[in-house]
Enzyme design. Sequence first.
Site, PDB file in Angstrom:
ATOM      1  N   LYS A 186      18.309 -11.935  10.690  1.00  0.00           N
ATOM      2  CA  LYS A 186      19.523 -11.240  10.259  1.00  0.00           C
ATOM      3  C   LYS A 186      20.558 -12.246   9.712  1.00  0.00           C
ATOM      4  O   LYS A 186      21.140 -12.016   8.657  1.00  0.00           O
ATOM      5  CB  LYS A 186      20.104 -10.418  11.414  1.00  0.00           C
ATOM      6  CG  LYS A 186      19.133  -9.303  11.857  1.00  0.00           C
ATOM      7  CD  LYS A 186      19.743  -8.365  12.859  1.00  0.00           C
ATOM      8  CE  LYS A 186      19.918  -8.974  14.230  1.00  0.00           C
ATOM      9  NZ  LYS A 186      18.641  -9.371  14.878  1.00  0.00           N
ATOM     10  N   THR A 187      20.742 -13.360  10.436  1.00  0.00           N
ATOM     11  CA  THR A 187      21.697 -14.369   9.966  1.00  0.00           C
ATOM     12  C   THR A 187      21.221 -14.950   8.640  1.00  0.00           C
ATOM     13  O   THR A 187      22.004 -15.154   7.702  1.00  0.00           O
ATOM     14  CB  THR A 187      21.826 -15.494  11.024  1.00  0.00           C
ATOM     15  OG1 THR A 187      22.138 -14.886  12.273  1.00  0.00           O
ATOM     16  CG2 THR A 187      22.892 -16.484  10.656  1.00  0.00           C
ATOM     17  N   ASP A 193      28.060 -11.056  13.610  1.00  0.00           N
ATOM     18  CA  ASP A 193      26.853 -10.945  14.416  1.00  0.00           C
ATOM     19  C   ASP A 193      27.209 -10.193  15.705  1.00  0.00           C
ATOM     20  O   ASP A 193      28.376 -10.220  16.127  1.00  0.00           O
ATOM     21  CB  ASP A 193      26.366 -12.368  14.755  1.00  0.00           C
ATOM     22  CG  ASP A 193      24.883 -12.397  15.076  1.00  0.00           C
ATOM     23  OD1 ASP A 193      24.239 -11.333  15.023  1.00  0.00           O
ATOM     24  OD2 ASP A 193      24.370 -13.484  15.382  1.00  0.00           O
ATOM     25  N   THR A 229      21.637  -5.924  17.642  1.00  0.00           N
ATOM     26  CA  THR A 229      20.328  -5.700  18.265  1.00  0.00           C
ATOM     27  C   THR A 229      20.316  -4.320  18.913  1.00  0.00           C
ATOM     28  O   THR A 229      19.305  -3.886  19.425  1.00  0.00           O
ATOM     29  CB  THR A 229      20.072  -6.749  19.374  1.00  0.00           C
ATOM     30  OG1 THR A 229      21.234  -6.805  20.210  1.00  0.00           O
ATOM     31  CG2 THR A 229      19.818  -8.121  18.776  1.00  0.00           C
TER      32      THR A 229
HETATM   33  N1  LIG Z   1      11.669 -13.936   6.540  1.00  0.00           N
HETATM   34  C1  LIG Z   1      11.772 -15.192   6.906  1.00  0.00           C
HETATM   35  N2  LIG Z   1      11.153 -16.160   6.221  1.00  0.00           N
HETATM   36  C2  LIG Z   1      11.231 -17.433   6.642  1.00  0.00           C
HETATM   37  N3  LIG Z   1      11.895 -17.845   7.731  1.00  0.00           N
HETATM   38  C3  LIG Z   1      12.544 -16.914   8.432  1.00  0.00           C
HETATM   39  C4  LIG Z   1      12.519 -15.552   8.057  1.00  0.00           C
HETATM   40  N4  LIG Z   1      13.256 -14.849   8.936  1.00  0.00           N
HETATM   41  C5  LIG Z   1      13.716 -15.720   9.828  1.00  0.00           C
HETATM   42  N5  LIG Z   1      13.286 -16.967   9.531  1.00  0.00           N
HETATM   43  C6  LIG Z   1      13.534 -18.161  10.323  1.00  0.00           C
HETATM   44  O1  LIG Z   1      13.781 -17.771  11.667  1.00  0.00           O
HETATM   45  C7  LIG Z   1      14.944 -18.409  12.178  1.00  0.00           C
HETATM   46  C8  LIG Z   1      15.791 -17.343  12.883  1.00  0.00           C
HETATM   47  O2  LIG Z   1      16.348 -16.473  11.927  1.00  0.00           O
HETATM   48  P1  LIG Z   1      17.838 -15.918  12.090  1.00  0.00           P
HETATM   49  O3  LIG Z   1      18.724 -16.907  12.765  1.00  0.00           O
HETATM   50  O4  LIG Z   1      18.252 -15.442  10.762  1.00  0.00           O
HETATM   51  O5  LIG Z   1      17.576 -14.691  13.056  1.00  0.00           O
HETATM   52  P2  LIG Z   1      18.570 -13.579  13.579  1.00  0.00           P
HETATM   53  O6  LIG Z   1      17.880 -12.274  13.460  1.00  0.00           O
HETATM   54  O7  LIG Z   1      19.896 -13.708  12.921  1.00  0.00           O
HETATM   55  O8  LIG Z   1      18.690 -13.925  15.068  1.00  0.00           O
HETATM   56  P3  LIG Z   1      19.959 -13.683  15.993  1.00  0.00           P
HETATM   57  O9  LIG Z   1      20.221 -12.225  15.910  1.00  0.00           O
HETATM   58  O10 LIG Z   1      19.458 -14.167  17.316  1.00  0.00           O
HETATM   59  O11 LIG Z   1      21.052 -14.547  15.404  1.00  0.00           O
HETATM   60  C9  LIG Z   1      15.630 -19.058  10.968  1.00  0.00           C
HETATM   61  O12 LIG Z   1      15.654 -20.440  11.150  1.00  0.00           O
HETATM   62  C10 LIG Z   1      14.732 -18.881   9.800  1.00  0.00           C
HETATM   63  O13 LIG Z   1      14.266 -20.146   9.394  1.00  0.00           O
END
Ligand SMILES: Nc1ncnc2c1ncn2[C@@H]1O[C@H](COP(=O)(O)OP(=O)(O)OP(=O)(O)O)[C@@H](O)[C@H]1O
Length: 345
Positions: free
Chosen positions: A67-68, A112, A161
């Site tokens: 998501k981030t 977030d 979430t």
């Molecule tokens: N589709 C994708 N392709 C490549 N790498 C990804 C992808 N999605 C996530 N990642 C990798 O996974 C890691 C976690 O992603 P991210 O921080 O965006 O998750 P999030 O959903 O925002 O988690 P949170 O809600 O805990 O912050 C990032 O470092 C990124 O490198």
Amino acid sequence: MSDERFVSPMADGDDKVIEAALRPKRLDEFIGQARVREQLSLVLHSALRRGRAPDHLLMSGPPGLGKTTLAMIIASELGAPLRISSGPAIERAGDLAAVLSTLSEGEVLFLDEIHRMARPAEEMLYVAMEDFRVDVVVGKGPGATAIPLDIPPFTLVGATTRAGLLPAPLRDRFGFVAHMDFYEPADLEKIINRSARLLDVEMDEAGAAEIARRARGTPRIANRLLRRVRDYAEVRADGVITEEVARQALTLYEVDADGLDRLDRSVLEALLTKFGGGPVGLSTLAVAVGEEPETVEVVAEPFLVRKGLIARTPRGRIATPAAWRHLGLAPPPTAAGTLFEVAEE
Ligand SMILES: Nc1ncnc2c1ncn2[C@@H]1O[C@H](COP(=O)(O)OP(=O)(O)OP(=O)(O)O)[C@@H](O)[C@H]1O
């Protein structure tokens, strides 16, 4: 990070540094989530064509799915600056007013864990989202007055979430909701291969597939498992990640062939052995495994449900017959197997 948390989808300090290096920067580098990617691409391109800020966007789904990363991609695709904050950081309406009143035109504001924002701030956000206005309250008690302050059009990108916890007026003000789901192993494999290239790690195809199978459909976990398997390969093997090296390393870290870790197994074990397969309430189950209910609900459950090992019913959590099989136990004839059939009707 404790070993119980080895496959936690939450980021720890170590993850944060490495994740910045591994994040895809553009939408076409983002792997998987094809539907969300296509929907987003349309929203962004039409906004760019019209020369206007796009509608506010909400992303919902379990932690660690990107998501981030997507919020950063949205800002970069729009060529707009990005401001990052989070629900828990906004304890008072004033905290939000400080952010909103300093946004620049077209800026992307990423909030977030938006479901954890303080209530008074939520109301301020409704007005800001709809009318691009902040009502700054001056004074206290009966003499207090609200001074309206116009703010430039911006795009709010919210992440949660727990979409179910968002009040309807907030949910309704998003023009688009992206539902993120766990990744397919084939997409995780591509993510792992990309990360291995960036980290300069040597790995064969079967090695990547083995890590992908155990990564619980979550890129953050896939990247973390890759780093731990790399450590193992460097110290105990010749530096190359093969299927065998990945299997040995992940067994050492207690991540089983389906990606279940200690927390998942202890939730399952408690459900089966202490509560006869359920139904049992979330907080009772959490106490039995010595965890916070939210950890069980957000970290362990979505994956166990997805794996078809437990089910949520109005009467509580129940184990499916597959859960008994997973732990090598026979379901008692009167317990969960029967309940599960009843609950499914
Ligand atoms: N589709 C994708 N392709 C490549 N790498 C990804 C992808 N999605 C996530 N990642 C990798 O996974 C890691 C976690 O992603 P991210 O921080 O965006 O998750 P999030 O959903 O925002 O988690 P949170 O809600 O805990 O912050 C990032 O470092 C990124 O490198």
